[in-house]
Design a protein around this motif. Structure first.
Motif, PDB file in Angstrom:
ATOM      1  N   GLY A 159       8.352  -4.883  -2.038  1.00  0.00           N
ATOM      2  CA  GLY A 159       8.650  -5.300  -0.670  1.00  0.00           C
ATOM      3  C   GLY A 159       9.101  -4.142   0.190  1.00  0.00           C
ATOM      4  O   GLY A 159       8.654  -3.976   1.333  1.00  0.00           O
ATOM      5  N   SER A 160       9.973  -3.306  -0.340  1.00  0.00           N
ATOM      6  CA  SER A 160      10.454  -2.140   0.393  1.00  0.00           C
ATOM      7  C   SER A 160       9.332  -1.139   0.621  1.00  0.00           C
ATOM      8  O   SER A 160       9.231  -0.532   1.693  1.00  0.00           O
ATOM      9  N   LEU A 161       8.470  -0.961  -0.383  1.00  0.00           N
ATOM     10  CA  LEU A 161       7.355  -0.021  -0.233  1.00  0.00           C
ATOM     11  C   LEU A 161       6.447  -0.422   0.919  1.00  0.00           C
ATOM     12  O   LEU A 161       6.065   0.414   1.748  1.00  0.00           O
ATOM     13  N   LYS A 162       6.103  -1.685   1.004  1.00  0.00           N
ATOM     14  CA  LYS A 162       5.218  -2.161   2.074  1.00  0.00           C
ATOM     15  C   LYS A 162       5.838  -1.907   3.445  1.00  0.00           C
ATOM     16  O   LYS A 162       5.164  -1.443   4.378  1.00  0.00           O
ATOM     17  N   ILE A 163       7.127  -2.191   3.587  1.00  0.00           N
ATOM     18  CA  ILE A 163       7.806  -1.988   4.868  1.00  0.00           C
ATOM     19  C   ILE A 163       7.873  -0.512   5.223  1.00  0.00           C
ATOM     20  O   ILE A 163       7.565  -0.098   6.349  1.00  0.00           O
ATOM     21  N   LEU A 164       8.265   0.317   4.267  1.00  0.00           N
ATOM     22  CA  LEU A 164       8.433   1.741   4.541  1.00  0.00           C
ATOM     23  C   LEU A 164       7.116   2.408   4.894  1.00  0.00           C
ATOM     24  O   LEU A 164       7.064   3.249   5.804  1.00  0.00           O
ATOM     25  N   LEU A 165       6.047   2.054   4.203  1.00  0.00           N
ATOM     26  CA  LEU A 165       4.745   2.631   4.528  1.00  0.00           C
ATOM     27  C   LEU A 165       4.320   2.283   5.944  1.00  0.00           C
ATOM     28  O   LEU A 165       3.772   3.126   6.669  1.00  0.00           O
ATOM     29  N   LYS A 166       4.585   1.050   6.357  1.00  0.00           N
ATOM     30  CA  LYS A 166       4.233   0.646   7.722  1.00  0.00           C
ATOM     31  C   LYS A 166       5.108   1.363   8.751  1.00  0.00           C
ATOM     32  O   LYS A 166       4.618   1.814   9.795  1.00  0.00           O
ATOM     33  N   LYS A 167       6.395   1.484   8.471  1.00  0.00           N
ATOM     34  CA  LYS A 167       7.294   2.151   9.412  1.00  0.00           C
ATOM     35  C   LYS A 167       6.949   3.633   9.548  1.00  0.00           C
ATOM     36  O   LYS A 167       7.044   4.203  10.634  1.00  0.00           O
ATOM     37  N   ILE A 168       6.555   4.258   8.451  1.00  0.00           N
ATOM     38  CA  ILE A 168       6.128   5.654   8.526  1.00  0.00           C
ATOM     39  C   ILE A 168       4.846   5.775   9.339  1.00  0.00           C
ATOM     40  O   ILE A 168       4.713   6.648  10.195  1.00  0.00           O
ATOM     41  N   LYS A 169       3.896   4.878   9.090  1.00  0.00           N
ATOM     42  CA  LYS A 169       2.634   4.884   9.840  1.00  0.00           C
ATOM     43  C   LYS A 169       2.872   4.668  11.330  1.00  0.00           C
ATOM     44  O   LYS A 169       2.225   5.297  12.172  1.00  0.00           O
ATOM     45  N   ASP A 170       3.821   3.793  11.656  1.00  0.00           N
ATOM     46  CA  ASP A 170       4.124   3.497  13.056  1.00  0.00           C
ATOM     47  C   ASP A 170       5.096   4.497  13.675  1.00  0.00           C
ATOM     48  O   ASP A 170       5.558   4.296  14.802  1.00  0.00           O
ATOM     49  N   LYS A 171       5.437   5.543  12.922  1.00  0.00           N
ATOM     50  CA  LYS A 171       6.335   6.619  13.394  1.00  0.00           C
ATOM     51  C   LYS A 171       7.732   6.100  13.720  1.00  0.00           C
ATOM     52  O   LYS A 171       8.394   6.581  14.643  1.00  0.00           O
ATOM     53  N   GLU A 172       8.176   5.105  12.967  1.00  0.00           N
ATOM     54  CA  GLU A 172       9.524   4.564  13.146  1.00  0.00           C
ATOM     55  C   GLU A 172      10.505   5.133  12.120  1.00  0.00           C
ATOM     56  O   GLU A 172      11.661   4.721  12.065  1.00  0.00           O
ATOM     57  N   ILE A 173      10.014   6.052  11.303  1.00  0.00           N
ATOM     58  CA  ILE A 173      10.888   6.879  10.464  1.00  0.00           C
ATOM     59  C   ILE A 173      10.576   8.323  10.846  1.00  0.00           C
ATOM     60  O   ILE A 173       9.476   8.816  10.578  1.00  0.00           O
ATOM     61  N   LYS A 174      11.513   8.961  11.491  1.00  0.00           N
ATOM     62  CA  LYS A 174      11.279  10.310  12.009  1.00  0.00           C
ATOM     63  C   LYS A 174      11.715  11.339  10.968  1.00  0.00           C
ATOM     64  O   LYS A 174      12.788  11.233  10.381  1.00  0.00           O
ATOM     65  N   LYS A 175      10.856  12.342  10.754  1.00  0.00           N
ATOM     66  CA  LYS A 175      11.119  13.376   9.772  1.00  0.00           C
ATOM     67  C   LYS A 175      11.270  14.727  10.481  1.00  0.00           C
ATOM     68  O   LYS A 175      10.395  15.120  11.261  1.00  0.00           O
ATOM     69  N   TYR A 176      12.369  15.407  10.193  1.00  0.00           N
ATOM     70  CA  TYR A 176      12.656  16.694  10.802  1.00  0.00           C
ATOM     71  C   TYR A 176      12.761  17.772   9.716  1.00  0.00           C
ATOM     72  O   TYR A 176      13.300  17.529   8.634  1.00  0.00           O
ATOM     73  N   TYR A 177      12.253  18.936  10.044  1.00  0.00           N
ATOM     74  CA  TYR A 177      12.271  20.063   9.125  1.00  0.00           C
ATOM     75  C   TYR A 177      13.068  21.218   9.738  1.00  0.00           C
ATOM     76  O   TYR A 177      13.184  21.322  10.960  1.00  0.00           O
ATOM     77  N   GLN A 178      13.583  22.084   8.883  1.00  0.00           N
ATOM     78  CA  GLN A 178      14.058  23.387   9.316  1.00  0.00           C
ATOM     79  C   GLN A 178      13.213  24.431   8.612  1.00  0.00           C
ATOM     80  O   GLN A 178      12.798  24.255   7.463  1.00  0.00           O
ATOM     81  N   CYS A 179      12.982  25.545   9.315  1.00  0.00           N
ATOM     82  CA  CYS A 179      12.254  26.647   8.700  1.00  0.00           C
ATOM     83  C   CYS A 179      12.717  27.968   9.296  1.00  0.00           C
ATOM     84  O   CYS A 179      13.275  28.021  10.402  1.00  0.00           O
ATOM     85  N   LEU A 180      12.493  29.019   8.541  1.00  0.00           N
ATOM     86  CA  LEU A 180      12.731  30.379   9.005  1.00  0.00           C
ATOM     87  C   LEU A 180      11.369  31.003   9.255  1.00  0.00           C
ATOM     88  O   LEU A 180      10.505  30.998   8.371  1.00  0.00           O
TER      89      LEU A 180
END
Length: 314
Positions: A159-180
């Protein structure tokens, strides 16, 4: 190496369960490794952990007697060398992965992959088969490159997998990176756009400012956090999430990621002693716009870690 014969009481059980019951002192990590290396056979045929054994089956387990009887595994098998838990509840697990480990099996697979180590971690906690379906195993919701460190989300149930995959696809989980990156950025903030072509055979991508045939559009947003000794520390947000996008896009504009052996240059990397690319998925924001079912409690949650960059000062 040991051989056991399946009894009537063990019949119709998965082979992994039979082995755990037969050798209760054996570390679970050793069993996972044996299946991964195809060192378990049933009636002379290599089998996977979910093989269902029947009465009379002959099981050959190619693990040393010392380990089967409970001797500790080597430090290399210690999960803490590969990831730390950043957040965990009944539905999800978020781990902070070290560079150098693949998140899932691939053609360059090392001895252990992140998802295998996560299964091992949950197995030791007795949670691996906690979901309603015995066939579901905790699953990756997204990926990171082998040599990129940082946060990875794992769903503990379907159940959690289905929700998370959809939220990632819909850009409702934002991912930020740091780099040098090498050099001083021309602007302190910018949203870069370009086109990316993936070369599967060479396992790399190519960036251009005009759209070649078969290309995908990419958008990369960055903000300068600091600048010192000709090295800029950036926060990067992927608006599109293509293969190697951050590394290739920043190299395309003349600011390669420090330590990147594929899109960077040895003339920069060697003096800095960079063993891995200085790129870290350091922040997740659960920015749910709509209903998230059993995960509604995560709305607005932020998970953040400190990137672990290791370079020399010059």
């Amino acid at each position: 190496m040991r051989t056991i014969t399946v009894t009537a009481a063990q019949s119709n059980k998965k082979i992994g369960r039979i082995i755990r019951e037969s050798f209760p002192e054996m570390p679970s990590s050793a069993m996972f490794k044996a299946f991964r290396k195809k060192d378990v056979k049933a009636n002379g045929v290599r089998v996977k952990e979910d093989y269902v054994a029947m009465e009379g089956d002959r099981l050959d387990i190619y693990i040393s007697d010392e380990i089967l009887d409970g001797s500790p595994v080597s430090d290399a098998e210690n999960t803490k060398a590969y990831f730390n838990v950043s957040y965990e509840d009944a539905n999800i697990l978020v781990v902070n992965k070290q560079p150098g480990i693949a998140v899932h099996p691939d053609r360059e697979q090392a001895d252990s992959t992140l998802i295998e180590l996560v299964h091992r971690y949950l197995q030791e906690k007795g949670e691996l088969y906690e979901s309603a379906s015995d066939d579901f195993k905790p699953s990756l919701c997204h990926r990171l490159d082998r040599n990129t460190g940082g946060l990875v989300i794992i769903a503990k149930n379907s159940g959690s997998l289905k929700i998370l995959l959809k939220k990632i696809k819909d850009k409702e989980i934002k991912k930020y990176y740091q780099c040098l990156v090498w050099g001083k950025m021309e602007r302190n903030y910018e949203e870069l756009t370009a086109y990316l072509v993936k070369d599967e055979l060479r396992s790399r991508v190519f960036i251009s400012d005009s759209p070649p045939k078969g290309s995908q559009n990419i958008t990369t947003r960055y903000r300068v956090l600091s600048y010192e000794s000709n090295i800029s520390r950036l926060e990067v947000e992927l608006i599109t999430g293509r293969t190697h996008q951050i590394r290739a896009h920043l190299a395309h504009i003349g600011h390669p990621v420090i330590g990147d052996g594929k899109y960077g240059t040895n003339a920069i990397n060697r003096p800095l002693g960079a063993k891995h690319q200085s790129l870290w998925a350091y922040k997740l924001v659960f920015d749910f716009a709509g209903d998230a079912g059993c995960l509604n409690y995560l709305k607005g949650k932020k998970i953040q870690v400190v990137p672990e960059f290791n370079i020399k000062k010059i």
